[in-house]
Design an enzyme around this catalytic site. Structure first.
Site, PDB file in Angstrom:
ATOM      1  N   LYS A   9     -79.286 -13.218 -14.338  1.00 41.25           N
ATOM      2  CA  LYS A   9     -79.425 -11.765 -14.152  1.00 41.25           C
ATOM      3  C   LYS A   9     -80.617 -11.479 -13.252  1.00 41.25           C
ATOM      4  O   LYS A   9     -81.680 -12.083 -13.411  1.00 41.25           O
ATOM      5  CB  LYS A   9     -79.587 -11.081 -15.514  1.00 41.25           C
ATOM      6  N   SER A  51     -76.016  -3.595 -19.486  1.00 39.16           N
ATOM      7  CA  SER A  51     -76.419  -3.654 -18.099  1.00 39.16           C
ATOM      8  C   SER A  51     -76.237  -5.027 -17.460  1.00 39.16           C
ATOM      9  O   SER A  51     -76.255  -5.151 -16.244  1.00 39.16           O
ATOM     10  CB  SER A  51     -77.893  -3.269 -17.977  1.00 39.16           C
ATOM     11  N   SER A  59     -77.373  -4.880 -23.984  1.00 39.25           N
ATOM     12  CA  SER A  59     -76.919  -5.287 -22.651  1.00 39.25           C
ATOM     13  C   SER A  59     -76.438  -6.722 -22.503  1.00 39.25           C
ATOM     14  O   SER A  59     -75.950  -7.088 -21.435  1.00 39.25           O
ATOM     15  CB  SER A  59     -78.016  -5.032 -21.628  1.00 39.25           C
TER      16      SER A  59
END
Ligand code: GLN
Length: 498
Positions: free
Chosen positions: A77, A152, A176
Site C-alpha cells: 500500500k 481504503s 481499511s
C-alpha cells in the site's frame, strides 16, 4: 503459477521447481496484462523487484537459510515509505516524493527476502471505504469492474484478488484492511494496535492506524503477519512483547470448545440479506466443529461511528499539518514574492482532495477551544465505553464475530457523494480500532442476490491475534469443503490484455 497460494509458491521455490525471478516475472506479466482494467497499482518497480528476486535466488543457491516467504512477490500500500520509490499516500500533495528511508515494515519485508513489486492505490491518506478518494483515480473490483474493491486499501485487495500478487499489505484505521478483503473475497487482518511498527506509515489517525497483511488463505496471511510484526524502538506505541504465534495457530485451526460471541449490535437491520445468510451459515459450520456460540451485548457500539468520525478527523487535522509546501512533494503559488502562508494555502488547496479537506475542517472544529469538551472529549468517553463493552464480551467468549461489512461491493459512484453512506460501510469494523484490538475478515461465500463475496469478521483481545487465525483457519477449511473450491475460483475471469 500465479493462482497458487503463497505457501505453495514457497514450496515450489524450495523444491527448485521455479525461481523467484520466474515467479516475480509471472506476476509482473499478469500486472501488465490486467492492471489497465483493475488499476490496483500506482507504481510498479519491475526492475527493483527482479533485482530483489535475483538476490534471493542466489542466496538459495548458495544454501543460505531463508525465511518462509523469501522470494514471494508482494504488493505494498502506498501509505508505507520505501526508500527511493515514489510514495504518495494516494494524494496529489505527495506527487513526486521519493522517501529517503524505509518504513520498518518495508525493512522487515526486505530482511525476509519478500519481493516488493510496487505501490498500490488507496483512498487519499487512507480516508475512505472505496478507493474512489484517491488523487489518482479509482481501483476497480476484479469481481465486477463496475464496482469498488472497498477501501481504503482497495489497491492491495484488488491486486491479491486479481492474482497480480499473492500477498499484499494494507493499513486499517477504521476497517481499511478488513472491509476491502471482504469485498474482494480474500483474507485481511488488522493486527493488535502496537503490534506492527508505525515508523514510516504515513499518519492518518495515529491512535487508530495499524498496518496488516492480505492473503488468499489464512495461513498465507499468518506467514506475512509474522514477518511484519514485532517490537520497534522507533515507534513509541510499539508493544514490547513476543509476536503471537499466528502461524502455528493457522496450522492447528481447532475450534472445539472455543466460545464464539455473536455481537448483537452488528447484524440484522441494515445488513444485506445475502450477507446475513452467509454469516449465519458460517456460525452453523463453527458450531458443527464443536464451538459454542453465544450472543453478547455491546450497547455502546451504537455510538462507535460517531466517536470515530470525531477522533479520526481530529488526529488527521493535526497530522496533516506537516504538508506545508516546504517539506515534501507539491508546491504551488510560489510566484511574485508570495508569502509563505499564501504558498502553503495554495498548495494545500491544490494538493488535498475534497474528503481530506472535509476532515481537516471537521477535526479542526472538533478540537477548537470552545468545542473541545463537547466533541473530542465526548468521543474519547465513548471510546472508553467501547473498550468496556469489549472487556465484558471477552469475559463471555474467546473471540467475537460479525459480518465484516453490511453489504457486498457497491457500484463506483454510488456513495462517493454521500459521506454518511460511505462512512456506514465501516460500521462493523470501527469498534476494533477504537479499542486497539485485532480483527480478521475471511471470505464466507457469495451473496445469493449478486454473487459477490461476503466477509466474516473475527475479533480477539489485544495481543491474542493467534485466536483469529485459529478460528479463521477452522472456518476456512469447513467452507472450502462446503463450496468445493476457494471462493476466488468463482470470480469472473478478467480476460486478456490490458
Ligand atoms: N473508512 C474509514 C475512514 O474513512 C476507515 C479508513 C481506514 O481504515 N483507513 O476513515
Amino acid at each position: 503459477m500465479i493462482r497458487k497460494t503463497a505457501v505453495q509458491m514457497a514450496e515450489s521455490l524450495a523444491q527448485g521447481e521455479t525461481t523467484s525471478v520466474e515467479l516475480t516475472q509471472a506476476h509482473l506479466d499478469r500486472i501488465a496484462d490486467v492492471d489497465g482494467k483493475v488499476k490496483a497499482f500506482l507504481h510498479v518497480d519491475a526492475e527493483g523487484a527482479l533485482a530483489q528476486a535475483k538476490q534471493v535466488d542466489e542466496k538459495r543457491k548458495s544454501g543460505e537459510k531463508l525465511s518462509p516467504l523469501a522470494g514471494i512477490p508482494l504488493a505494498l500500500k502506498d501509505v508505507l515509505t520505501q526508500k527511493g520509490i515514489p510514495t504518495t499516500s494516494g494524494s496529489k500533495i505527495l506527487e513526486g516524493w521519493r522517501p529517503p528511508y524505509d518504513s520498518t515494515v518495508v525493512s522487515k519485508l526486505k530482511d525476509a527476502g519478500v519481493v516488493i513489486m510496487g505501490k498500490t492505490n488507496m483512498d487519499e491518506f487512507a480516508m475512505g471505504s472505496s478507493t474512489e478518494n484517491s488523487g489518482y483515480g479509482p481501483t476497480f473490483n476484479p469481481w465486477d469492474l463496475a464496482r469498488t474493491p472497498g477501501g481504503s486499501s482497495g489497491g492491495s485487495a484488488a491486486a491479491v484478488s486479481s492474482f497480480e500478487a499473492p500477498l499484499a499489505i494494507g493499513s486499517d484505521t477504521g476497517g481499511s484492511i478488513r472491509q476491502p478483503a471482504a469485498l474482494t473475497g480474500i483474507v485481511g487482518v488488522r493486527p493488535t494496535y502496537g503490534a506492527v511498527s508505525r515508523f514510516g506509515l504515513i499518519a492518518y489517525s495515529s491512535s487508530l492506524d495499524q498496518a496488516g497483511p492480505f492473503g488468499r488463505t489464512v495461513l498465507d496471511t499468518a506467514l506475512l503477519h509474522e514477518v511484519m510484526a514485532g517490537h520497534d524502538p522507533k515507534d513509541a506505541t510499539s508493544i514490547n512483547a513476543p509476536v503471537p504465534a499466528v502461524v502455528a495457530a493457522a496450522k492447528s485451526g481447532d475450534v472445539k470448545g472455543m466460545k464464539i460471541g455473536v455481537i448483537k449490535q452488528l447484524q440484522g437491520e441494515g445488513y444485506q440479506k445475502g450477507v446475513q445468510t452467509r454469516f449465519d451459515e458460517s456460525l452453523k459450520e463453527l458450531a458443527a466443529l464443536g464451538a459454542e456460540i453465544v450472543e453478547v451485548d455491546c450497547p455502546s457500539f451504537e455510538y462507535a461511528l460517531a466517536a470515530y468520525y470525531l477522533i479520526a478527523p481530529s488526529e488527521c487535522s493535526s497530522n496533516l499539518a506537516r504538508f506545508d509546501a516546504m517539506r515534501y512533494g507539491l508546491r504551488t503559488g510560489d510566484v511574485n514574492g508570495a508569502s509563505a502562508e499564501a504558498v502553503m494555502s495554495a498548495t494545500r488547496d491544490a494538493g488535498f482532495g475534497r474528503e481530506v479537506k472535509r476532515r481537516i475542517i471537521l477535526g479542526t472544529y472538533a478540537l477548537s477551544s470552545g468545542y473541545y469538551d463537547a466533541y473530542y472529549g465526548s468521543a474519547q468517553k465513548i471510546r472508553t465505553l467501547i473498550i468496556q463493552d469489549y472487556a465484558k464480551a471477552f469475559s463471555q467468549a474467546d473471540v467475537l464475530v460479525s459480518p465484516t461489512a453490511p453489504t457486498t461491493a457497491f457500484k463506483i459512484g454510488e456513495k462517493v457523494d454521500d459521506p454518511m453512506a460511505m462512512y456506514l460501510a465501516d460500521v462493523a469494523t470501527i469498534p476494533v480500532n477504537l479499542a486497539g484490538i485485532c480483527g480478521m475478515s475471511l471470505p464466507a461465500g457469495l451473496a445469493d442476490e449478486d454473487n459477490l463475496p461476503v466477509g466474516f469478521q473475527i475479533m480477539a483481545p489485544a495481543m491474542q491475534d493467534q485466536r483469529l487465525y485459529q478460528a479463521g483457519s477452522a472456518l476456512e477449511a469447513a467452507l472450502l469443503s462446503k463450496w468445493g473450491a476457494p471462493i476466488l475460483d468463482k470470480a469472473p475471469a478478467l480476460g486478456g490484455s490490458k
